[in-house]
Design an enzyme around this catalytic site. Structure first.
Site, PDB file in Angstrom:
ATOM      1  N   HIS A 253       6.268 -14.141  -8.420  1.00 42.27           N
ATOM      2  CA  HIS A 253       6.181 -14.457  -9.713  1.00 42.27           C
ATOM      3  C   HIS A 253       6.715 -12.949 -10.193  1.00 42.27           C
ATOM      4  CE1 HIS A 253       4.364 -14.709 -13.783  1.00 42.27           C
ATOM      5  NE2 HIS A 253       4.433 -15.937 -13.576  1.00 42.27           N
ATOM      6  N   GLU A 308       3.585 -22.744  -9.881  1.00 46.42           N
ATOM      7  CA  GLU A 308       4.441 -23.965  -9.713  1.00 46.42           C
ATOM      8  C   GLU A 308       3.994 -24.766  -8.598  1.00 46.42           C
ATOM      9  OE1 GLU A 308       6.052 -24.397 -12.325  1.00 46.42           O
ATOM     10  OE2 GLU A 308       6.427 -22.348 -13.404  1.00 46.42           O
TER      11      GLU A 308
END
Length: 377
Positions: A253, A308
């Site tokens: 991330h 995700e």
């Protein structure tokens, strides 16, 4: 004298663009606070309507309750459905993602409704209509008496959802409702800072969300799981992909240096759906092996699971088409976009950063006196 900026400075990493009471992200600690509460606890104690009330109250200094927001959104969904004949013609020939953008751009103020409710209420109505049209089916009228999560699933599938399906989607909507100064929220705040209305700000926010580096990441997670296919292929597939330098979808991330706190919230929500046939053990084994492989490859700073990964599994388990993942993300994030845009209009100033010019300068004495590259970010 030229000023050379680092990569992070050019990307505005760590550069505050606003003061906000809405959400806070601590990437080093793996912490997300939304409206004064850690995301894990918020998902356990609040519905989407509840977190939306928190966000709108923080942005506009109102005193809305969860029941108020539920009523407002129910009325807004009905109003949006009545306007579908005006909104859908602009989407002809478009896929779900692009059609959603065109329909959102066509939203306008509705008498008796606050702009925030008009926008957030319309999003699942438009998403449901576009998904059903892609299947050759008619839109399903909303039910103002059920929750936002339940009605979203009703309008997508044309049936009353099971309680655990509603619980799972509600957890997702809460978890994805806001996330600091992400790209789409920053975009919405920039537009709002010009004193453009909420409809313009949120349309811009959705456009930013459609980029593959932002809202387009969950679908490739499923493509990766499809490619792996079976448990015996996990190790050889992952090892070969890493040897080729490929990215593991759903890991790493831009902000979080440890595990994304939203991943555990959604993993819990997926576990509650496992009775419906979701192959969580397979996905869990893939996650476990990839995390170990990434730690081995880069022990100093391994990539951890992000939101995700389990978003993809959860939305797929709810039979939401992959092409609709980005609009459903927008259904959740619309709460944050509207709150941030309103907060920016109320408390902020025109957002106008500088740039560092690295191009050619004009020749001659005047050009020689200039100081190219001078910038303040």
């Amino acid at each position: 004298m030229n000023i050379h900026l680092t990569k992070s400075q050019i990307g505005l990493d760590g550069v505050p663009a606003a003061e906000t009471v809405l959400s806070h992200v601590d990437g080093e600690r793996g912490e997300l606070i939304i409206a004064g509460e850690h995301v894990g606890r918020l998902a356990a104690i609040s519905s989407f309507e509840g977190v939306t009330a928190r966000l709108w109250n923080g942005a506009s200094k109102t005193t809305l309750t969860e029941a108020n927001v539920r009523s407002h959104l129910g009325a807004a969904r009905e109003r949006a459905f009545a306007r579908l004949p005006d909104l859908l013609p602009a989407t002809r020939g478009m896929g779900i993602i692009d059609g959603f953008r065109a329909a959102v751009a066509g939203l306008r103020a509705e008498p008796g409704l606050e702009h925030e409710a008009t926008i957030v209420g319309a999003f699942p109505v438009v998403a449901g209509a576009l998904v059903r049209r892609a299947k050759g089916l008619e839109p399903v009228a909303p039910d103002a008496n059920v929750s936002h999560a339940a009605d979203t699933l009703r309008m997508l599938h044309g049936r009353a959802p099971a309680a655990r399906e509603v619980t799972a989607l509600d957890a997702y909507l809460v978890t994805a409702s806001d996330h600091g100064m992400n790209a789409s929220t920053f975009t919405a705040r920039v537009v709002a800072s010009t004193q453009a209305d909420l409809f313009a700000a949120v349309t811009a926010g959705y456009c930013a969300l459609t980029g593959p580096l932002h809202g387009g990441a969950p679908e490739p997670v499923l493509e990766m799981l499809d490619a792996i296919g079976s448990r015996e292929r996990i190790q050889p597939w992952v090892d070969a992909a890493l040897a080729r330098g490929e990215r593991m979808m759903g890991f790493g991330h831009r902000v979080y240096r440890v595990r994304d706190p939203r991943a555990d919230v959604l993993k819990t929500a997926v576990e509650a759906l496992a009775a419906d046939g979701t192959d969580l053990p397979f996905a869990g084994e893939v996650e476990t092996y990839i995390r170990a492989a990434l730690r081995k490859k880069n022990p100093e700073r391994p990539l951890e699971t992000n939101v995700e990964f389990f978003t993809a599994i959860l939305l797929d388990a709810l039979a939401i088409p992959r092409q609709a993942f980005t609009p459903i993300f927008a259904v959740a994030r619309s709460a944050g976009w509207t709150a941030h845009a309103r907060e920016q209009q109320r408390t902020g100033r025109l957002i106008r950063p500088s740039s560092s010019y690295v191009g050619a300068m004009p020749e001659g004495p005047e050009g020689a006196k200039r100081n190219p590259g001078k910038s303040s970010l």
